[in-house]
Structures are given as C-alpha cells and as structure tokens.
Design an enzyme around this catalytic site. Sequence first.
Site, mmCIF file in Angstrom:
data_model
loop_
_atom_site.group_PDB
_atom_site.id
_atom_site.type_symbol
_atom_site.label_atom_id
_atom_site.label_comp_id
_atom_site.label_asym_id
_atom_site.label_seq_id
_atom_site.Cartn_x
_atom_site.Cartn_y
_atom_site.Cartn_z
ATOM 1 N N ILE A 39 1.004 -1.151 -0.057
ATOM 2 C CA ILE A 39 0.077 -0.093 0.028
ATOM 3 C C ILE A 39 0.980 1.304 -0.083
ATOM 4 O O ILE A 39 0.849 2.157 -0.761
ATOM 5 C CB ILE A 39 -0.785 -0.171 1.042
ATOM 6 N N ARG A 45 -4.013 1.007 10.550
ATOM 7 C CA ARG A 45 -4.523 0.868 11.617
ATOM 8 C C ARG A 45 -4.340 1.877 12.674
ATOM 9 O O ARG A 45 -3.507 2.462 12.807
ATOM 10 C CB ARG A 45 -4.119 -0.542 12.236
ATOM 11 N N GLU A 71 -13.378 1.757 16.811
ATOM 12 C CA GLU A 71 -14.255 1.920 15.764
ATOM 13 C C GLU A 71 -15.616 0.900 15.617
ATOM 14 O O GLU A 71 -15.144 -0.046 16.145
ATOM 15 C CB GLU A 71 -13.452 1.969 14.384
ATOM 16 N N HIS A 92 -13.439 4.090 7.799
ATOM 17 C CA HIS A 92 -12.792 2.863 7.503
ATOM 18 C C HIS A 92 -13.262 2.262 6.124
ATOM 19 O O HIS A 92 -13.676 1.123 5.987
ATOM 20 C CB HIS A 92 -12.779 1.869 8.605
#
Length: 315
Positions: A156, A234, A263, A281
């Site tokens: 990523i 995260r 969350e 998210h």
Amino acid sequence: MTKPHILQMGAYPSWDVEALEANFQLHRYYEATDKNAFVAQHADKIRGIATRGELGANRDLINSLPHLEVISVYGVGYDAVDLEAARARNIRVTNTPDVLTKDVADLALAMMLAQSRAVVPGDHWVRSGKWASEGNMPLQRRVHGKKAGILGLGRIGYEVARRLAGFEMDIAYCDVAPRDFAKDWTFVSDAQALAERSDFLFVTLTGGPSTRHVVNKPVIEALGPTGSLINVSRASNIDENALLDALETGKLGWAALDVFEGEPRLNPRFTMLPNVLLQPHQASATEETRRAMGRLVLDNLMAHFEGRPLPTPVL
Ligand code: 8YV
C-alpha cells in the site's frame, strides 16, 4: 456431504453471503445477543471462521472452538487474529492481499487532497449560501511539489508513493531497510526523522504489537503545526491521545483518518476538531474491491475444506 460449519464474525455483502451459504453452514456471531452462549451452543460444530480485518479472532474465541481448522480474513490486515493461538493448533489463517492495495492508496491520496484543498468545507460553503453571503472561502494549502513521507513501504505504501510522484512531490520513506525498488525516493531510518522532513506523513504500516504507537508524541510534534498526518492503516499505529492533544493545541496542523480506536465508536474529541478529516474505515470499500475480497474469503475456505493449496495463506 454436510456443509462445514463456519462462524461468521461480521456482516458481508449479500453476494458474499449467498456464495458462502451455498457451500457452508453459517453461524452469524455478530447477530447474537449473548455471544458467549452462541459460541458455546455451536462450538462442537464450528470448523472455520470467516472474519473481517478489524474483527479478527482473539485467543479466547480460537480456544473455545475445539474443531477449528481455518480462519479466513476479509481484509489484508490480520493483526486482530491471535496468530500464536492459531499456530499452536496448526489452524490455517488467510487474508485478502493485493486486491485492495490500489483502492486503499487511492483513498489516501483523496484524503490528502480533500483536506488540503478543503473539498468538504467547500461543498458546505456553497450549499449553505455562505459563498453568496460571506464571499470566497479562506485560502487553502498547495499539495504538488511538497514533501511526503511514507511510514511503511509495503504494497500500500508503495502505491501511495507512486501516486504522490504524479504530484511532483519530494518523497521519502521509512521501513526496516532501504528498498531496491524505491531508488527514486529517500530512505529515512526512523519515523521521527521522516516526520521532521515531511509536510504530509502517510501511515501505511501493518498493524499489531510491533508497530503499536510508532506514531507517538515526538513523531507527531516533529510533523508539526504545518504538517498533515494521514492514516489508512490501523489506529493502533498512532498514539491517539497524543494525536488529539497535538491537534487541539496546534502542535500538529491536520490529520486525515480512516481508522480509529474502538471504531465505529471513536473518541468524541475527534468530532469537535475542524482540522481533522474523518472517514469510516472505507479505504478498500469499492464494489469492485469488496467483491474480490469476498471471493478470496470463499476461495480460501473452499480450498481448505477440499484439501487444495490456499490461495492467500498467512499461516
Ligand atoms: C477492510 C481492512 O475495510 O484490509 C484490511 O485489513 O481493514 C480493510 O480493507 C476490512 O478488513 C473489512 O472489514
């Protein structure tokens, strides 16, 4: 042949549920009011867990299922799965890497641009009539040509950096060692040094105990009053109390966050801050990517129970 029993930890789109139900007997953990009683009721039948990145499978759950063979994670992050507990019983663990990488990177760039150029406040400025009544919005911040830091140059992080290069940005990264594929970008040995040289700091580390609070108070204050912190990894990678303190006092300029401790119930201090962009998210949440993720969850479970090699094994 009887369908293997699977404990489904969280909701999936209908297309995934239909495909799973065609092959497995699903037990919906997330719908149970008394979850411990629900697990006890079905424990003797459960052979697999279908979970989500943020839900995982903790030690207590794993150890309460005597016939558990496989845990299939809908997500690339498996930090919420107790790998030690799984490894101790030779339980297989799978995730859904690669299929979501570019969507997550796309949203990271979108968050940087949306915040720097006040896209959300700008929409409100027009809709509310303020443009007509109060005139032009305050000036915002340039993105192209600025300094970007990538904390964690995995799949990523690499895609984020590739995208940032298109904005002519001065790119540096921090990882365990310099990467051969990153010769165009500057390697920086630690997070605080990376933050010091960055205008935009992207957190793209894997989650888990080894990266917990890597972005701590010194790192946050090194990024400083003109810096932006963007997190699509995260929440555990950031010391949230230090982040909130810095945002409230101006010791950090801005943050754009897609993940939060606790969350979907986040610390209400975040919702009071004008210098934070909040996202639910959703970095991998496109239909195309989620369909690919769901397919991998199914394919991994099918492969396991049919005795074939797992497509995307973690353990
Ligand atoms: C998903 C994620 O939103 O891939 C991950 O680890 O956190 C996200 O892509 C999540 O896993 C789906 O619940």
